[in-house]
Design an enzyme around this catalytic site. Structure first.
Site, PDB file in Angstrom:
ATOM      1  CG  ASP A   1      -1.783   1.158   1.363  1.00 14.04           C
ATOM      2  OD1 ASP A   1      -2.060   1.805   0.338  1.00 14.04           O
ATOM      3  OD2 ASP A   1      -2.221   1.456   2.493  1.00 14.04           O
TER       4      ASP A   1
ATOM      5  CG  ASP B   1      -3.669   4.506  -2.060  1.00 20.06           C
ATOM      6  OD1 ASP B   1      -2.927   3.537  -1.777  1.00 20.06           O
ATOM      7  OD2 ASP B   1      -4.646   4.825  -1.374  1.00 20.06           O
TER       8      ASP B   1
END
Ligand code: NAG
Ligand code: NAG
Ligand code: NAG
Length: 392
Positions: free
Chosen positions: A85, A275
């Site tokens: 992430d 992201d």
């Protein structure tokens, strides 16, 4: 000096490249819709959003496709599967002592969590300091600890991480055992040094490159993606990489100079983050309205998403982002998703960021990253984009 010669040789041959294959999970939303459990899931998600405080990571959205990687912690090594992430900066795993449904995984989620047994590791060092992280879809909390971490062939002794003994319900549905954050240190909860910072000295270059394959059907085998630590990815990504400077060293944040779709265009500079932990694209409310209009999408109130006709979706216009003077097109094949909603309807992979002034205005998630490899350059505080090659 023997070691010196050895080092020089390594430098001359260059490129000790660390690679980590990632695999894409089955689409969680599609699965929940098909098994009639999506309403229950949405309700749980709404519950955990009510508790959302003004934490440092308000926008993350995990509920769809997951690009997962295996790491190990402890001695002997215990393997866990984590989400990679770039939108957060902490590593956490689940404490084997936690016996809740969320920690074990819901029986019908089809996934049994691999929890971390702290007492089975001889290198484990417990800390009394608590941690708590609020993600867009729910929170997790527990205490901090240190142990040996291995990811992508890189080893970190004494990596500090979270041992979670409380997880929000939504995590119980997700086919993951934890999260490894690849964001900047200033985004890290409790000022924990992120794993990436701890391996920089082992890398040829202080960068990592993310390539995600196109909506891969995992049962057909093959990779879901690849993270290359310390180098660009010349196999899966075009050799032309265009960089823009970061506008913050928290998220991987930069400016989008302009956006267009069909006959709509907007040329105001807006902040955005890259992201990998967000499946879709988060757009400012006004731009989402324009996308809906240009794609003639309608809102599906039951499933809380926008849909278009699958049959004609390939003729929908490209999204065109202008970043650092370069135009990046994202085609309908990337942003239209068949969740088998029925009625010939497909989802478009956008959600609204709202119109508030807090935080970035855009989130470029996997929908964008699948089309363009992202090169995260820690040394020069910039991000690069290169066209991604796909297996089909
Ligand atoms: C992790 O390892 C297990 C077996 O050890 C394997 O089945 C799984 O596909 C791996 N997952 C990823 C994301 O590489
Ligand atoms: C953790 O490992 C210890 C030592 O190997 C073992 O006795 C214990 O049963 C394990 N705990 C769990 C919850 O698996
Ligand atoms: C994935 O591929 C397998 C084998 O080709 C097929 O049976 C299955 O229906 C596919 N699943 C999806 C969700 O497309």
């Amino acid at each position: 000096m023997r070691t010196f010669i050895l080092l020089a040789l390594v430098a001359a041959c260059s490129a000790v490249v660390y690679k980590m294959e990632t695999k894409k999970s089955e689409n969680l939303r599609a699965k929940l819709i098909q098994t009639g459990r999506y309403q229950e899931f949405l309700a749980k998600q709404h519950e955990s959003r009510i508790n959302l405080n003004t934490g440092s990571q308000p926008f993350l959205d995990y509920y769809d496709d997951f690009y997962l990687g295996n790491i190990t912690l402890g001695t002997p090594a215990q393997q866990v599967t984590i989400v990679l992430d770039t939108g957060s900066s902490n590593l956490w795993v689940i404490d084997a002592a936690c016996k809740t449904q969320a920690c074990n995984g819901y029986p019908d989620s089809g996934y049994t969590k691999h929890k971390f047994n702290t007492t089975a590791s001889t290198t484990y060092v417990s800390e009394s300091k608590k941690f708590s992280i609020q993600y867009g879809s729910g929170s997790c909390s527990g205490h901090l600890a240190k142990d040996t971490l291995v990811f992508g062939g890189l080893t970190v002794a004494n990596q500090e991480f979270g041992v979670a003994n409380h997880l929000a319900e939504v995590f119980g549905y997700q086919p993951v055992d934890g999260i490894l954050g690849l964001g900047w240190p200033s985004l890290a909860v409790d000022k924990v040094t992120p794993p990436m910072q701890n391996v920089l000295s082992q890398l040829d270059q202080p960068i990592f490159t993310v390539w995600l394959d196109r909506k891969l059907n995992i049962s057909q085998g093959g990779l879901g993606g690849l993270i290359t630590y310390g180098a660009t990815d010349s196999v899966n990504c075009d050799s032309t990489i265009t960089y823009v400077p970061l506008t913050a060293k928290t998220y991987w944040q930069f400016n989008i100079d302009a956006f267009a779709i069909g006959t709509y265009s907007e040329s105001k500079s807006q902040s955005s983050i890259s992201d990998t932990g967000t499946s879709w694209v988060g757009a400012p409310a006004s731009i989402l309205s324009a996308i809906v209009k240009q794609t003639k999408a309608t809102f599906d109130w039951t499933n809380e998403l926008y849909t278009v006709d699958c049959a004609t979706s390939s003729s929908l216009p490209d999204l065109i982002f202008t970043i650092g003077g370069t135009k990046y097109n994202v085609q309908a094949v990337e942003y239209v998703l068949d969740l088998q909603l029925g009625g010939g309807k497909c989802a478009i992979t956008f959600f609204s960021m709202g119109s508030g002034s807090f935080g970035p205005q855009w989130i470029l998630g996997d929908t964008f990253i699948r089309q363009y490899c992202n090169v995260y350059d820690i040394g020069q505080a910039r991000i690069g984009f290169a066209k991604a090659h796909h297996s089909f």
